[in-house]
Design a protein around this motif. Sequence first.
Motif, PDB file in Angstrom:
ATOM      1  N   GLY A 396       0.798  -1.284   0.128  1.00 22.32           N
ATOM      2  CA  GLY A 396       0.086   0.052  -0.023  1.00 22.32           C
ATOM      3  C   GLY A 396       0.795   1.323   0.200  1.00 22.32           C
ATOM      4  N   SER A 397       0.200   2.511  -0.247  1.00 23.18           N
ATOM      5  CA  SER A 397       0.846   3.655  -0.296  1.00 23.18           C
ATOM      6  C   SER A 397       1.857   3.820   1.033  1.00 23.18           C
ATOM      7  N   MET A 398       1.261   3.548   2.138  1.00 22.99           N
ATOM      8  CA  MET A 398       2.120   4.046   3.264  1.00 22.99           C
ATOM      9  C   MET A 398       3.421   3.084   3.609  1.00 22.99           C
ATOM     10  N   ILE A 399       3.380   1.895   2.923  1.00 21.71           N
ATOM     11  CA  ILE A 399       4.621   1.034   2.853  1.00 21.71           C
ATOM     12  C   ILE A 399       5.738   1.399   2.062  1.00 21.71           C
ATOM     13  N   ARG A 400       5.478   2.387   1.180  1.00 24.17           N
ATOM     14  CA  ARG A 400       6.585   3.293   0.403  1.00 24.17           C
ATOM     15  C   ARG A 400       7.456   3.958   1.620  1.00 24.17           C
ATOM     16  N   LYS A 401       6.672   4.364   2.662  1.00 24.05           N
ATOM     17  CA  LYS A 401       7.506   4.996   3.568  1.00 24.05           C
ATOM     18  C   LYS A 401       8.860   4.233   4.113  1.00 24.05           C
ATOM     19  N   TYR A 402       8.503   2.945   4.307  1.00 26.09           N
ATOM     20  CA  TYR A 402       9.247   2.058   4.989  1.00 26.09           C
ATOM     21  C   TYR A 402      10.082   0.969   4.224  1.00 26.09           C
ATOM     22  N   GLY A 403       9.925   0.954   2.839  1.00 30.47           N
ATOM     23  CA  GLY A 403      10.733  -0.020   2.038  1.00 30.47           C
ATOM     24  C   GLY A 403      10.941   0.892   0.773  1.00 30.47           C
ATOM     25  N   ASN A 404      12.146   0.174   0.069  1.00 28.59           N
ATOM     26  CA  ASN A 404      12.311   0.675  -1.498  1.00 28.59           C
ATOM     27  C   ASN A 404      12.360  -0.253  -2.368  1.00 28.59           C
ATOM     28  N   ILE A 405      11.848  -1.477  -1.994  1.00 34.80           N
ATOM     29  CA  ILE A 405      11.583  -2.510  -3.318  1.00 34.80           C
ATOM     30  C   ILE A 405      10.327  -3.217  -2.834  1.00 34.80           C
ATOM     31  N   PHE A 406       9.511  -3.211  -3.922  1.00 38.39           N
ATOM     32  CA  PHE A 406       8.231  -3.896  -3.845  1.00 38.39           C
ATOM     33  C   PHE A 406       8.465  -5.095  -4.916  1.00 38.39           C
ATOM     34  N   ARG A 407       8.047  -6.244  -4.302  1.00 39.67           N
ATOM     35  CA  ARG A 407       8.258  -7.608  -5.173  1.00 39.67           C
ATOM     36  C   ARG A 407       6.713  -8.062  -5.548  1.00 39.67           C
ATOM     37  N   VAL A 408       6.740  -8.827  -6.781  1.00 42.54           N
ATOM     38  CA  VAL A 408       5.602  -9.150  -7.104  1.00 42.54           C
ATOM     39  C   VAL A 408       5.224 -10.663  -6.255  1.00 42.54           C
ATOM     40  N   HIS A 409       4.044 -10.929  -5.773  1.00 39.79           N
ATOM     41  CA  HIS A 409       3.822 -12.105  -4.852  1.00 39.79           C
ATOM     42  C   HIS A 409       4.384 -13.254  -5.408  1.00 39.79           C
ATOM     43  N   ASP A 410       4.519 -14.348  -4.692  1.00 39.90           N
ATOM     44  CA  ASP A 410       5.132 -15.532  -5.228  1.00 39.90           C
ATOM     45  C   ASP A 410       4.221 -16.201  -6.027  1.00 39.90           C
ATOM     46  N   CYS A 411       4.975 -16.357  -7.307  1.00 35.90           N
ATOM     47  CA  CYS A 411       4.211 -17.062  -8.482  1.00 35.90           C
ATOM     48  C   CYS A 411       5.123 -18.000  -9.478  1.00 35.90           C
ATOM     49  N   PRO A 412       5.778 -19.116  -8.497  1.00 36.89           N
ATOM     50  CA  PRO A 412       6.905 -19.994  -9.261  1.00 36.89           C
ATOM     51  C   PRO A 412       6.098 -20.682 -10.493  1.00 36.89           C
ATOM     52  N   HIS A 413       7.152 -20.294 -11.509  1.00 39.84           N
ATOM     53  CA  HIS A 413       6.940 -20.836 -12.811  1.00 39.84           C
ATOM     54  C   HIS A 413       5.857 -19.967 -13.574  1.00 39.84           C
ATOM     55  N   ASP A 414       5.205 -19.099 -12.851  1.00 36.94           N
ATOM     56  CA  ASP A 414       4.102 -18.616 -13.614  1.00 36.94           C
ATOM     57  C   ASP A 414       4.438 -17.235 -14.173  1.00 36.94           C
ATOM     58  N   SER A 415       4.928 -17.100 -15.256  1.00 40.13           N
ATOM     59  CA  SER A 415       5.495 -15.832 -15.993  1.00 40.13           C
ATOM     60  C   SER A 415       4.388 -14.855 -16.228  1.00 40.13           C
ATOM     61  N   ILE A 416       3.280 -15.457 -16.547  1.00 41.90           N
ATOM     62  CA  ILE A 416       2.256 -14.402 -16.946  1.00 41.90           C
ATOM     63  C   ILE A 416       1.746 -13.643 -15.614  1.00 41.90           C
ATOM     64  N   THR A 417       1.504 -14.473 -14.557  1.00 39.38           N
ATOM     65  CA  THR A 417       1.194 -13.859 -13.204  1.00 39.38           C
ATOM     66  C   THR A 417       2.130 -12.734 -13.010  1.00 39.38           C
ATOM     67  N   ASN A 418       3.322 -13.301 -13.022  1.00 31.64           N
ATOM     68  CA  ASN A 418       4.577 -12.261 -12.804  1.00 31.64           C
ATOM     69  C   ASN A 418       4.162 -10.926 -13.422  1.00 31.64           C
ATOM     70  N   ARG A 419       3.967 -11.346 -14.698  1.00 31.39           N
ATOM     71  CA  ARG A 419       4.061  -9.873 -15.868  1.00 31.39           C
ATOM     72  C   ARG A 419       2.795  -9.067 -15.038  1.00 31.39           C
ATOM     73  N   ALA A 420       1.601  -9.721 -14.907  1.00 29.85           N
ATOM     74  CA  ALA A 420       0.495  -8.899 -14.435  1.00 29.85           C
ATOM     75  C   ALA A 420       0.818  -8.152 -13.077  1.00 29.85           C
ATOM     76  N   GLY A 421       1.572  -9.001 -12.222  1.00 27.14           N
ATOM     77  CA  GLY A 421       1.966  -8.266 -10.892  1.00 27.14           C
ATOM     78  C   GLY A 421       2.736  -7.142 -10.960  1.00 27.14           C
ATOM     79  N   ILE A 422       3.764  -7.289 -12.077  1.00 29.45           N
ATOM     80  CA  ILE A 422       4.863  -6.424 -12.197  1.00 29.45           C
ATOM     81  C   ILE A 422       3.858  -4.926 -12.600  1.00 29.45           C
ATOM     82  N   MET A 423       3.183  -5.233 -13.646  1.00 32.04           N
ATOM     83  CA  MET A 423       2.418  -4.072 -14.234  1.00 32.04           C
ATOM     84  C   MET A 423       1.709  -3.511 -13.038  1.00 32.04           C
ATOM     85  N   ASP A 424       0.855  -4.274 -12.450  1.00 32.94           N
ATOM     86  CA  ASP A 424      -0.180  -3.686 -11.387  1.00 32.94           C
ATOM     87  C   ASP A 424       0.918  -2.735 -10.459  1.00 32.94           C
ATOM     88  N   LEU A 425       2.042  -3.359 -10.058  1.00 36.06           N
ATOM     89  CA  LEU A 425       2.886  -2.600  -8.918  1.00 36.06           C
ATOM     90  C   LEU A 425       3.503  -1.281  -9.907  1.00 36.06           C
TER      91      LEU A 425
END
Length: 600
Positions: A396-425
Amino acid sequence: MKKLLSVGQFNICLEGEELPGSLLYGLSTRNEGDVLFIDLLIKAELPTVFPPCRLDVSCDLNDMHSLWTPCLHGHPKSIRNKGIPEIWTNFSSHISHVSPVGCFYNVQGQNKVAFAFSDIKNIVRVHAGAYEEETAAKIIMHLFSTPTEPMTEYRATLRLDVADVNYHQAISGLSRWHETLMDSSQMPVPAPAMEPVYSTWYAFHQQLSQDGIEQQCKIAAEMGCKTIILDDGWQTDDSNRGYKYCGDWEVSANRFPDMAAHVKRVQAMGMKYMLWLSVPFVGRGCRVWQDFESNLLFYSEKNQTGTLDPRYPKVREFLVGTYTRLVQEYNLDGLKLDFIDEFDMSFATGTALEPDKDRDTESLPEAVDRLMMAVRKSLQAINSDILIEFRQRYIGSMIRKYGNIFRVHDCPHDSITNRAGIMDLRLFSGDTAVHSDMFIWSETDTVESASLQFINTLFSVPQISPNLGTLPDEHLQMCRHWLSFWKEHKQVLLQGELRSCYPEMHYPIIESQLGIEKVITLHAAMICDIFTNKEESITVVNGAMVERICIKTSINVLANISVFNCLGKKVCDLPEVELTGIKEIPVPKSGYLKIEKSNI
């Protein structure tokens, strides 16, 4: 109590319970161009636990075909990516979860209504979708569904943007607005946060060893990885993937006989060193269990693990002291802080639901804010360029106060979910570094298929997680090539103007342009428009697993074209090709085109 307003296309309703004594509800609106602000005020004479209330906004559901939200949203029986759900479904927003935002848009990708609520700290139940009784689009903010600390005043604003702009521009506007609410206090992003990462998780899980990790780092560094994240397993000899032994945060001497020397050797290879920690968990197998068994939000008998309650100062002091100790003792460059979304009052049980004089606040969001800001400040005092990673869902927006790296949620082997998560972020994270989920693939897969793990994550900072010591030579060659490709185009991929069509189809075409250079990735057998915005150098990547790329120009262009395969080997040159209308060019699976506008 009910207050009604009608402003332009919107019908607005504020409903709340009456309490004995005086409780004042205020509702007003103001316009700034295409943006409507709905201001909410609740006041009490004496400190009061405010009762549940809801802010309800509706409008005709015209030319709205999808709904972008920062998380999966909808009924499991009818859910689709970026679907418009029935209005009774909802998602929870609070400090350690997603933000209360969304965007209704049409098939052409144009914004219809982008919404954002200003309370990004407390629990808000967000309903957004279709209200079938009125064939309307509805946005509802449920407030105080979980009791808060007594207060005398609550102010909040719902921002509604109806500008006729592309959906990604509208969403970026929501992010910028939230930045202003936080006085632009986002954690700075140092250069190492934007460099490729080797993660140990998928390759090894908890089966870690000092020598084995150094062997991986040697290969990873040679490939171009600049950081290692040592994931779960360093702190225990147990390999059952549970959290029973989380809490002491002492290095396993069996796995890492000399952790300080090990970290130093890896850093000498040119890599930053980050360490994983599970923030809220304390297991029964830890020495500190007895110190904190009375300071829990809840306890899982199945996992024999408790979730710490940061409303207790002793909990916050312990966690901050632990992270400070580890960073100082081992000269770490960063931490991966996991599971802070478990700080959630909806999970609380037993005495966690009752007041306790040993807490210095009864507000869990306030306690999380105090904890995470103390972590940030203490670690920045040691290293001003400290790296701190969080992952979806706690982005969320406030988490940007505490960290400088946001990573996509775990999706092993699923490159399409990775792509969608990246774009959302990428759409909603501003300048915070967006990393792919660490990816892995089968060692018996073709290099063309395995390349999709890289192609689908090009517009992020890549995190890779295979066992580099057992990969076939051709796979190693493939890794080297795509990391080199990413490095060559890094500025365009991460700093260019990012655009994509059809988010409801998992972003099948993505492009980014910086100056006269553009990179496009195709993830379906679709026609790609080029030379649309004064670009002169274009790279088009074939992520559709077909042996062609179809390009389209609306102007006549003379171009020099080179065709490459997924290992970076040039297949052929096509000099001075006249491009007009639609043209199909043979391209290997997972290969790419380089198109240079001719000056002739």
